[in-house]
Design a protein around this motif. Structure first.
Motif, PDB file in Angstrom:
ATOM      1  N   TYR B  17       9.529 -12.337  -4.739  1.00 33.14           N
ATOM      2  CA  TYR B  17       9.067 -10.959  -4.968  1.00 33.14           C
ATOM      3  C   TYR B  17       7.549 -10.929  -4.995  1.00 33.14           C
ATOM      4  N   CYS B  18       7.004  -9.756  -4.822  1.00 33.02           N
ATOM      5  CA  CYS B  18       5.554  -9.603  -4.867  1.00 33.02           C
ATOM      6  C   CYS B  18       5.176  -8.877  -6.149  1.00 33.02           C
ATOM      7  N   GLU B  19       4.333  -9.537  -6.933  1.00 30.05           N
ATOM      8  CA  GLU B  19       3.924  -8.985  -8.223  1.00 30.05           C
ATOM      9  C   GLU B  19       3.091  -7.726  -8.013  1.00 30.05           C
ATOM     10  N   LYS B  20       2.235  -7.793  -7.004  1.00 30.78           N
ATOM     11  CA  LYS B  20       1.293  -6.703  -6.747  1.00 30.78           C
ATOM     12  C   LYS B  20       2.029  -5.449  -6.256  1.00 30.78           C
ATOM     13  N   CYS B  21       2.962  -5.648  -5.311  1.00 30.77           N
ATOM     14  CA  CYS B  21       3.672  -4.501  -4.722  1.00 30.77           C
ATOM     15  C   CYS B  21       4.920  -4.128  -5.518  1.00 30.77           C
ATOM     16  N   ASN B  22       5.307  -4.966  -6.468  1.00 28.19           N
ATOM     17  CA  ASN B  22       6.526  -4.751  -7.248  1.00 28.19           C
ATOM     18  C   ASN B  22       7.745  -4.596  -6.320  1.00 28.19           C
ATOM     19  N   ILE B  31       5.710 -15.027   1.775  1.00 25.37           N
ATOM     20  CA  ILE B  31       4.658 -14.025   1.978  1.00 25.37           C
ATOM     21  C   ILE B  31       5.245 -12.631   1.802  1.00 25.37           C
ATOM     22  N   CYS B  32       4.507 -11.760   1.143  1.00 27.01           N
ATOM     23  CA  CYS B  32       4.950 -10.364   0.982  1.00 27.01           C
ATOM     24  C   CYS B  32       4.767  -9.628   2.310  1.00 27.01           C
ATOM     25  N   HIS B  33       5.818  -8.866   2.696  1.00 31.41           N
ATOM     26  CA  HIS B  33       5.738  -8.175   3.992  1.00 31.41           C
ATOM     27  C   HIS B  33       4.851  -6.937   3.935  1.00 31.41           C
ATOM     28  N   ILE B  34       4.433  -6.551   2.736  1.00 33.16           N
ATOM     29  CA  ILE B  34       3.567  -5.362   2.626  1.00 33.16           C
ATOM     30  C   ILE B  34       2.097  -5.781   2.553  1.00 33.16           C
ATOM     31  N   CYS B  35       1.764  -6.648   1.578  1.00 34.37           N
ATOM     32  CA  CYS B  35       0.342  -6.980   1.364  1.00 34.37           C
ATOM     33  C   CYS B  35      -0.034  -8.362   1.909  1.00 34.37           C
ATOM     34  N   PHE B  36       0.956  -9.122   2.386  1.00 33.85           N
ATOM     35  CA  PHE B  36       0.752 -10.467   2.958  1.00 33.85           C
ATOM     36  C   PHE B  36       0.243 -11.491   1.937  1.00 33.85           C
TER      37      PHE B  36
HETATM   38 ZN   LIG Z   1       2.820  -7.402  -1.767  1.00 31.72          ZN
END
Ligand SMILES: [Zn+2]
Lengths: 368, 107
Positions: B17-22, B31-36
């Motif tokens: 999971y991405c902490e930044k994008c929740n 890798i997060c698909h939104i913020c990379f």
């Molecule tokens: Zn993200």
């Protein structure tokens, strides 16, 4: 943008036996080139090979085999819709002016590695396509009251239509009750609901308008193209829908300036019986809750409008060749060359090809 | 073997999971698909809901949604015919492929 036409076609017979991809590629290519009266092989500027086979450098190998040195040659892989993806790439090379004439050849061996997508961890140990097909079928039955008989009609119809296709892997007729009593794979899927992995090859020669008018007296025009990839993993999808097909179809219809009810003949991606019902709905040819009835009516009136060559279920499914074989059927239908399976008064045809539980779709509209 | 697979082998279903994008990232990726940015890992609650099911031979299998939106295929143990929407618990393992096993609660 240059207009692009289909000027030549060639295929091999489809078979459940293992096949040599290089030999199969050569055979369909030879048939394709020989189908064009004034074709000089050396004028082919692009050679694209669509396959899931692990063989390398097939574009260059095929070029050398037929004694040409094209500008462009490479392979294209996109699971079950590799074939239409290769055709659309060929279209783009010609419409952009990078090439004048492009050979697109698809091939597969029956034991291809394209059925299982290891990357998709969603599938767990249920990684064979029969499992997602069971989910789609169960869901269609529940949501649209689709009956087992309606599903069986898809297969019976396509097997019946394949009887008039000498290239189909089998020309055996299958009655509705034979389909309904065929080997049970899961509670929601019988063996005759499934398309079978095959060996086979199909080739198309594409040309610019200027070139097409010189070498063909019956060019078939690619009038509309739509493509959409919604994901790679199957579980992102809603089970009752094939969103990628709906979006790709809309784009293709707009480009061709036609409506779904203009479609006179279509080859749709019936990897499993339920896929044909879902495809004709998403293509706007009928409604979801009427798709079973629509196919029953086609079967009862011997109307070959959907999958005249027998579809994937009746003809067999050599993954990399399928989209090209579908396109050849629509081309031949529009040219009036489909012999026993010819439908009369055709103007507009459609090809629908998709991958991995409908996560990616290609739709092409063809006209004469 | 990836971290996800290695953890499955130990019976743990890890969610990237991405902490930044929740956002949960599924299938698991680094890798997060939104913020990379690099993703983090958290353990599944091992509880899910049946979305659809069928049966092969005498065994139920189906599509189950776990942890608010992750859908996976696995076998379903149930004394009676399962129902869509039914709550299940999850056990996982890994040999050459992932195995997700669900058991209908209050069977
Ligand atoms: Zn993200």
């Amino acid at each position: 943008m240059n207009n692009v036409a289909i000027v030549g076609t060639g295929q091999t017979k489809f078979s459940k036996d293992d096949g040599d991809v290089e030999k199969l590629l050569f055979e369909s290519t030879k048939n394709c080139i020989q189908s064009v009266e004034n074709c000089e092989s050396k004028d082919i500027e692009g050679v694209l090979v669509s396959t899931n086979n692990n063989s390398k450098y097939l574009g260059a190998i095929l070029s050398e085999t037929i004694g040409i040195q094209p500008k462009i040659s490479h392979s294209i892989e996109h699971l079950c819709s590799s074939g239409t993806n290769a055709l659309i790439s060929g279209y783009a090379y010609i419409s952009s002016g990078l090439a004048d004439m492009v050979l697109v050849s698809g091939v597969e061996s029956a034991t291809n590695p394209g059925q299982v997508l290891d990357w998709d961890k969603s599938r767990g140990s249920f990684d064979h396509p029969i499992y997602w097909a069971s989910m789609l079928t169960k869901s269609h039955k529940t949501k649209f009251q689709t009956t087992e008989e309606e599903l069986a009609i898809v297969s019976a119809k396509n097997h019946k239509q394949a009887m008039d296709n000498p290239l189909a892997y089998s020309n055996q007729p299958r009655t509705i009750s034979e389909v309904m009593n065929s080997k049970q794979i899961t509670d929601d899927l019988r063996i005759l609901d499934c398309s079978r992995s095959c060996s086979g090859s199909a080739s198309i020669l594409l040309a610019s308008e200027e070139k097409a008018k010189k070498i063909s007296d019956q060019p078939i025009w690619i009038k509309g193209i739509g493509q959409k990839t919604t994901s790679a993993s199957f579980t992102k999808n809603t089970l009752e829908e094939i969103e990628s097909t709906r979006i790709a179809a809309k784009t293709a219809y707009e480009m061709a300036k036609v409506e779904p009810n203009d479609v006179d003949v279509a080859e749709v991606h019936d990897a499993f019986s339920v896929c044909e019902l879902m495809a004709i709905s998403e293509l706007g040819i009928t409604d979801n809750d009427k798709s079973g009835e629509f196919v029953r009516n086609l079967f009862n009136t011997e109307n070959r409008m959907i999958n005249p060559r027998g579809g994937l279920i009746g003809t067999g499914h050599p993954l990399g060749a399928t989209g090209i074989s579908q396109t050849i059927e629509i081309t031949n239908q529009l040219q009036g060359k489909s012999e026993k399976r010819q439908i009369s008064n055709l103007k507009t045809g459609l090809v629908h090809n998709m991958s991995a539980a409908g996560t990616s779709s290609s739709v092409m509209v063809l006209g004469n | 073997m990836t971290f996800f697979e290695d953890q499955l082998k130990q019976g743990i279903f890890q969610i990237s999971y991405c902490e930044k994008c929740n956002e949960n990232i599924w299938p698991p990726k680094e890798i997060c698909h939104i913020c990379f940015n690099e993703s983090k890992w958290k353990k599944s609650e091992n509880i899910g809901k049946i979305i659809e099911f069928s049966k092969k031979d005498s065994d139920y299998f189906g599509l189950v949604e776990i942890d608010q939106g992750i859908r996976i295929m696995g076998d379903i143990s149930s004394l009676s015919t399962p129902k869509t929407g039914q709550i299940v618990t999850m056990k996982v393992s890994f040999d050459s492929k992932p195995h997700y096993s669900f058991t209908v609660k209050n069977n």
